[in-house]
Design a protein around this motif. Sequence first.
Motif, PDB file in Angstrom:
ATOM      1  N   MET A  91      -7.066  18.380   7.312  1.00 60.98           N
ATOM      2  CA  MET A  91      -8.089  17.410   6.947  1.00 60.98           C
ATOM      3  C   MET A  91      -8.767  16.913   8.221  1.00 60.98           C
ATOM      4  N   SER A  92     -10.081  16.922   8.223  1.00 61.87           N
ATOM      5  CA  SER A  92     -10.825  16.371   9.354  1.00 61.87           C
ATOM      6  C   SER A  92     -10.946  14.859   9.136  1.00 61.87           C
ATOM      7  N   VAL A  93     -10.183  14.100   9.913  1.00 61.42           N
ATOM      8  CA  VAL A  93     -10.141  12.650   9.713  1.00 61.42           C
ATOM      9  C   VAL A  93     -11.459  12.038  10.151  1.00 61.42           C
ATOM     10  N   GLY A  94     -12.038  11.281   9.254  1.00 64.39           N
ATOM     11  CA  GLY A  94     -13.265  10.573   9.562  1.00 64.39           C
ATOM     12  C   GLY A  94     -12.970   9.148   9.938  1.00 64.39           C
ATOM     13  N   LEU A  95     -12.088   8.507   9.160  1.00 63.42           N
ATOM     14  CA  LEU A  95     -11.732   7.131   9.469  1.00 63.42           C
ATOM     15  C   LEU A  95     -10.370   6.806   8.875  1.00 63.42           C
ATOM     16  N   THR A  96      -9.728   5.865   9.517  1.00 68.33           N
ATOM     17  CA  THR A  96      -8.448   5.338   9.042  1.00 68.33           C
ATOM     18  C   THR A  96      -8.532   3.822   9.114  1.00 68.33           C
ATOM     19  N   ILE A  97      -8.128   3.172   8.027  1.00 67.30           N
ATOM     20  CA  ILE A  97      -8.109   1.712   7.970  1.00 67.30           C
ATOM     21  C   ILE A  97      -6.708   1.299   7.550  1.00 67.30           C
ATOM     22  N   THR A  98      -6.125   0.370   8.283  1.00 65.17           N
ATOM     23  CA  THR A  98      -4.810  -0.152   7.939  1.00 65.17           C
ATOM     24  C   THR A  98      -4.930  -1.644   7.713  1.00 65.17           C
ATOM     25  N   ARG A  99      -4.400  -2.102   6.585  1.00 67.78           N
ATOM     26  CA  ARG A  99      -4.405  -3.524   6.243  1.00 67.78           C
ATOM     27  C   ARG A  99      -3.028  -3.907   5.746  1.00 67.78           C
ATOM     28  N   THR A 100      -2.630  -5.139   6.010  1.00 65.07           N
ATOM     29  CA  THR A 100      -1.443  -5.692   5.371  1.00 65.07           C
ATOM     30  C   THR A 100      -1.937  -6.614   4.264  1.00 65.07           C
ATOM     31  N   ILE A 101      -1.542  -6.285   3.037  1.00 67.18           N
ATOM     32  CA  ILE A 101      -1.956  -7.025   1.849  1.00 67.18           C
ATOM     33  C   ILE A 101      -0.768  -7.864   1.380  1.00 67.18           C
ATOM     34  N   ALA A 102      -1.001  -9.127   1.090  1.00 69.58           N
ATOM     35  CA  ALA A 102       0.072 -10.059   0.699  1.00 69.58           C
ATOM     36  C   ALA A 102       0.448  -9.874  -0.769  1.00 69.58           C
ATOM     37  N   ALA A 103       0.994  -8.699  -1.076  1.00 72.85           N
ATOM     38  CA  ALA A 103       1.470  -8.373  -2.423  1.00 72.85           C
ATOM     39  C   ALA A 103       2.433  -7.197  -2.275  1.00 72.85           C
ATOM     40  N   PRO A 104       3.343  -7.021  -3.230  1.00 68.08           N
ATOM     41  CA  PRO A 104       4.276  -5.893  -3.140  1.00 68.08           C
ATOM     42  C   PRO A 104       3.576  -4.551  -3.335  1.00 68.08           C
ATOM     43  N   PRO A 105       4.164  -3.462  -2.829  1.00 67.91           N
ATOM     44  CA  PRO A 105       3.532  -2.139  -2.944  1.00 67.91           C
ATOM     45  C   PRO A 105       3.145  -1.775  -4.377  1.00 67.91           C
ATOM     46  N   GLU A 106       3.982  -2.127  -5.356  1.00 66.29           N
ATOM     47  CA  GLU A 106       3.671  -1.784  -6.746  1.00 66.29           C
ATOM     48  C   GLU A 106       2.367  -2.435  -7.192  1.00 66.29           C
ATOM     49  N   ARG A 107       2.135  -3.660  -6.758  1.00 65.70           N
ATOM     50  CA  ARG A 107       0.914  -4.383  -7.158  1.00 65.70           C
ATOM     51  C   ARG A 107      -0.315  -3.829  -6.438  1.00 65.70           C
ATOM     52  N   VAL A 108      -0.159  -3.487  -5.152  1.00 69.25           N
ATOM     53  CA  VAL A 108      -1.298  -2.936  -4.409  1.00 69.25           C
ATOM     54  C   VAL A 108      -1.653  -1.549  -4.964  1.00 69.25           C
ATOM     55  N   PHE A 109      -0.642  -0.744  -5.257  1.00 61.82           N
ATOM     56  CA  PHE A 109      -0.879   0.568  -5.867  1.00 61.82           C
ATOM     57  C   PHE A 109      -1.622   0.388  -7.195  1.00 61.82           C
ATOM     58  N   ALA A 110      -1.197  -0.580  -7.989  1.00 62.03           N
ATOM     59  CA  ALA A 110      -1.837  -0.841  -9.287  1.00 62.03           C
ATOM     60  C   ALA A 110      -3.304  -1.226  -9.116  1.00 62.03           C
ATOM     61  N   ALA A 111      -3.646  -1.918  -8.036  1.00 60.50           N
ATOM     62  CA  ALA A 111      -5.044  -2.290  -7.806  1.00 60.50           C
ATOM     63  C   ALA A 111      -5.927  -1.054  -7.655  1.00 60.50           C
ATOM     64  N   TRP A 112      -5.343   0.045  -7.217  1.00 62.58           N
ATOM     65  CA  TRP A 112      -6.080   1.304  -7.073  1.00 62.58           C
ATOM     66  C   TRP A 112      -6.121   2.110  -8.365  1.00 62.58           C
ATOM     67  N   PHE A 166       1.138   3.286   0.885  1.00 61.30           N
ATOM     68  CA  PHE A 166       1.580   1.907   0.664  1.00 61.30           C
ATOM     69  C   PHE A 166       3.026   1.815   1.141  1.00 61.30           C
ATOM     70  N   ALA A 167       3.293   0.900   2.076  1.00 61.81           N
ATOM     71  CA  ALA A 167       4.651   0.750   2.598  1.00 61.81           C
ATOM     72  C   ALA A 167       4.999  -0.728   2.675  1.00 61.81           C
ATOM     73  N   PRO A 168       6.247  -1.079   2.305  1.00 61.15           N
ATOM     74  CA  PRO A 168       6.651  -2.477   2.448  1.00 61.15           C
ATOM     75  C   PRO A 168       6.476  -2.914   3.899  1.00 61.15           C
ATOM     76  N   ALA A 169       6.009  -4.137   4.079  1.00 62.83           N
ATOM     77  CA  ALA A 169       5.800  -4.681   5.427  1.00 62.83           C
ATOM     78  C   ALA A 169       6.037  -6.182   5.369  1.00 62.83           C
ATOM     79  N   ALA A 170       6.261  -6.774   6.535  1.00 62.56           N
ATOM     80  CA  ALA A 170       6.398  -8.225   6.589  1.00 62.56           C
ATOM     81  C   ALA A 170       5.130  -8.836   6.010  1.00 62.56           C
ATOM     82  N   GLY A 171       5.274  -9.701   5.031  1.00 67.48           N
ATOM     83  CA  GLY A 171       4.110 -10.340   4.432  1.00 67.48           C
ATOM     84  C   GLY A 171       3.512  -9.572   3.280  1.00 67.48           C
ATOM     85  N   GLY A 172       4.076  -8.429   2.904  1.00 68.31           N
ATOM     86  CA  GLY A 172       3.543  -7.709   1.754  1.00 68.31           C
ATOM     87  C   GLY A 172       3.611  -6.206   1.886  1.00 68.31           C
ATOM     88  N   THR A 173       2.430  -5.576   1.897  1.00 73.30           N
ATOM     89  CA  THR A 173       2.329  -4.120   1.903  1.00 73.30           C
ATOM     90  C   THR A 173       1.368  -3.672   2.986  1.00 73.30           C
TER      91      THR A 173
END
Length: 146
Positions: free
Chosen positions: A1-22, A101-108
């Motif tokens: 894959m030719s990477v164009g961009l990567t964005i990393t965010r920590t979202i204050a919700a568990p991985p299951e909830r962030v996945f569900a948002a997608w 989506f990975a568990p992280a301090a403060g959410g996902t």
Amino acid sequence: MSVGLTITRTIAAPPERVFAAWTRPEDFSVWFGGAAIHVPPETVVMDVRVGGRWTAVMRVPDGSAIYWHGRYTEVDPPRRLAFTMDDDPAADTVEPVVVTFAPAAGGTEMRLTQPRDDLTNAQLAQTLLGYNAFFDTMELLLSGRD
């Protein structure tokens, strides 16, 4: 894959909830497009399985519409989601956008990687701005402050 961009965010919700948002149309229609663009919930269709298709229509402020579509290439809840994405009805993009989506301090920790495809540097910069606006709205949705 030719990477164009990567964005990393920590979202204050568990991985299951962030996945569900997608993957839940009622969530996706709220954050996809950010605060400035309306995505009517009835235009979002998601068949969330490998090979399943998705569609969404963005109604932009100038009155025009953008018809997004793609198919899911990986569905591994709540760890990974990969899908193609195109706004050209005649196109069928091959390289997927990948969101992890990975568990992280403060959410996902949510990491999106999008291929460059045929985007110019200016288009990539605009895409980065767009995603960040989308994810600002996602953070509000998932915090319950929307």
